[in-house]
Design an enzyme around this catalytic site. Structure first.
Site, mmCIF file in Angstrom:
data_model
loop_
_atom_site.group_PDB
_atom_site.id
_atom_site.type_symbol
_atom_site.label_atom_id
_atom_site.label_comp_id
_atom_site.label_asym_id
_atom_site.label_seq_id
_atom_site.Cartn_x
_atom_site.Cartn_y
_atom_site.Cartn_z
ATOM 1 N N TYR A 33 0.825 -1.203 0.000
ATOM 2 C CA TYR A 33 0.000 0.000 0.000
ATOM 3 C C TYR A 33 0.859 1.252 0.000
ATOM 4 C CZ TYR A 33 0.765 1.011 5.000
ATOM 5 O OH TYR A 33 1.334 1.335 6.205
ATOM 6 N N ARG A 52 8.204 4.143 -4.635
ATOM 7 C CA ARG A 52 8.244 3.168 -3.536
ATOM 8 C C ARG A 52 7.170 2.090 -3.729
ATOM 9 N NH1 ARG A 52 7.697 5.258 2.502
ATOM 10 N NH2 ARG A 52 5.542 5.485 1.821
ATOM 11 N N ARG A 100 -8.342 -20.072 -1.230
ATOM 12 C CA ARG A 100 -7.257 -19.934 -0.258
ATOM 13 C C ARG A 100 -6.203 -21.027 -0.403
ATOM 14 N NH1 ARG A 100 -5.558 -21.231 4.832
ATOM 15 N NH2 ARG A 100 -4.622 -19.520 5.998
ATOM 16 N N LYS A 148 6.473 -1.784 2.009
ATOM 17 C CA LYS A 148 5.257 -1.234 2.628
ATOM 18 C C LYS A 148 4.097 -2.211 2.397
ATOM 19 C CE LYS A 148 3.110 3.305 3.298
ATOM 20 N NZ LYS A 148 3.227 3.346 4.753
ATOM 21 N N GLU A 181 11.713 2.595 14.514
ATOM 22 C CA GLU A 181 10.883 3.690 13.987
ATOM 23 C C GLU A 181 9.562 3.702 14.731
ATOM 24 O OE1 GLU A 181 9.674 2.997 9.887
ATOM 25 O OE2 GLU A 181 9.751 0.826 10.196
ATOM 26 N N LEU A 205 10.976 1.425 7.413
ATOM 27 C CA LEU A 205 10.440 1.820 6.115
ATOM 28 C C LEU A 205 11.096 3.153 5.766
ATOM 29 C CD1 LEU A 205 8.183 1.246 3.928
ATOM 30 C CD2 LEU A 205 6.931 3.061 5.089
HETATM 31 N N1 PDD Z 1 2.806 5.072 7.334
HETATM 32 N N2 PDD Z 1 7.460 3.957 8.976
HETATM 33 C C1 PDD Z 1 6.320 3.250 8.988
HETATM 34 C C2 PDD Z 1 6.310 1.945 9.685
HETATM 35 C C3 PDD Z 1 5.169 3.750 8.368
HETATM 36 O O1 PDD Z 1 4.040 3.029 8.379
HETATM 37 C C4 PDD Z 1 5.224 5.017 7.740
HETATM 38 C C5 PDD Z 1 4.041 5.625 7.048
HETATM 39 C C6 PDD Z 1 6.439 5.719 7.749
HETATM 40 C C7 PDD Z 1 6.602 7.053 7.089
HETATM 41 O O2 PDD Z 1 6.593 6.930 5.683
HETATM 42 P P1 PDD Z 1 6.101 8.127 4.765
HETATM 43 O O3 PDD Z 1 6.861 9.321 5.191
HETATM 44 O O4 PDD Z 1 6.439 7.699 3.396
HETATM 45 O O5 PDD Z 1 4.624 8.297 5.009
HETATM 46 C C8 PDD Z 1 7.537 5.152 8.358
HETATM 47 C C9 PDD Z 1 1.612 5.552 6.649
HETATM 48 C C10 PDD Z 1 1.417 7.012 6.745
HETATM 49 C C11 PDD Z 1 0.420 4.746 7.136
HETATM 50 O O6 PDD Z 1 0.582 3.556 7.241
HETATM 51 O O7 PDD Z 1 -0.651 5.299 7.354
#
Ligand code: PDD
Length: 283
Positions: A33, A52, A100, A148, A181, A205
């Site tokens: 996603y 990405r 499945r 992601k 993170e 990420l």
């Molecule tokens: N999440 N690290 C993780 C684990 C994340 O899920 C996200 C973003 C980030 C920051 O990535 P970016 O700057 O590209 O948004 C870092 C999104 C916002 C979400 O899952 O809603």
């Protein structure tokens, strides 16, 4: 006006939009996603997010269900159809619908869903002035969090634990005691005018907001060190932040029981936020 979403080639009333119960996203979290912010009807850092997305697809051996240029077309359509001024776009691709079975299905088209919703930049700026509190939790995720994927149970549990403890975000700690993170954001601390963030390897990420902020800070000649940090470092930090597409740059004023600096939003927070806002690419 009912909200409109894009589902597998058609625009539809968000409330009526459905996925198949045998979708592999639903059964296996077999998908990826992206989340894009929209400011003033324009997509923030679109190219970074799309690149990405294609990297994530490649890493899980999934083909894009639509051509590269079609993403911009559909996202822009959703911004218009939903009258979004400031908002968020959520885009998900799964390995599609099949009986499945763990192994990849043959001849199955990936499923794609894109949704849009409004956000208030006013709410963001007021939250920024107060800052947020963070809770430390264990990093229970798999070893490829650089992709992601929609496999999000560990961050869901981390965030819930943060919220139940009066915090807004969880910072996850690895088995060696280092912060990787946030549950849905990247983590930063500032010690003696030096900004520190975890290096972008398989343990985080690589946030698109993170990349934009790094570029912006280079121009401002602020010293950034990409290295791991632990709770001892947090205790010595003058300021702390998170970054993400949904929170942009957000100051952290407390981590567990440790006040950051004097427990108020520090002076660098404004510098970083302003630098970031100036540097973002709008499409
Ligand atoms: N999440 N690290 C993780 C684990 C994340 O899920 C996200 C973003 C980030 C920051 O990535 P970016 O700057 O590209 O948004 C870092 C999104 C916002 C979400 O899952 O809603």
């Amino acid at each position: 006006m009912p909200a409109v979403s894009y589902v597998n080639g058609a625009y539809m009333d968000h409330k009526e939009a459905k996925v198949n119960i045998e979708d592999r996203g639903y059964q296996f979290a077999d998908g990826v996603y992206e989340v894009f912010a929209v400011i003033n009807k324009k997509i923030v850092d679109y190219d970074g997010h799309l690149e990405r997305l294609f990297r994530s697809l490649k890493e899980i051996s999934l083909d894009s269900p639509i051509v590269y240029d079609a993403y911009l077309f559909h996202i822009r359509n959703l911004i218009k159809k939903n009258n979004i001024i400031d908002g968020l776009i959520y885009l998900q691709i799964s390995r599609g619908v099949a009986q499945r079975d763990f192994k990849f299905p043959k001849n199955t088209k990936p499923s794609i869903v894109i949704t849009a919703r409004s956000i208030s930049m006013g709410d963001y700026f007021s939250k920024f002035e107060k800052g947020i509190k963070v809770k430390i939790t264990e990093d229970l995720r798999w070893k490829r969090v650089d992709i992601k994927t929609i496999n999000l149970l560990p961050p869901v549990l981390a965030k819930q634990s943060a919220v139940e403890n009066g915090c807004d975000e969880a910072w996850m700690i690895d088995s060696e005691g280092y912060i990787t993170e946030g549950s849905s954001s990247n983590a930063w601390i500032l010690i003696n005018n030096k900004l520190i963030t975890t290096p972008a390897n398989n343990s985080i990420l690589k946030g698109i907001t993170r990349t934009s902020l790094i570029k912006a800070l280079k121009k401002k000649k602020i010293k950034l060190i990409e290295k791991r940090f632990n709770i001892k470092d947090i205790k010595n930090a003058n300021e702390a932040f998170i970054t993400s597409a949904t929170q942009f740059v957000m100051p952290v004023i407390k981590v567990d029981n440790n006040k950051i600096g004097n427990g108020k939003v520090g002076k660098y927070a404004h510098v970083f936020k302003d630098a970031y806002m100036e540097a973002i690419q709008l499409k």
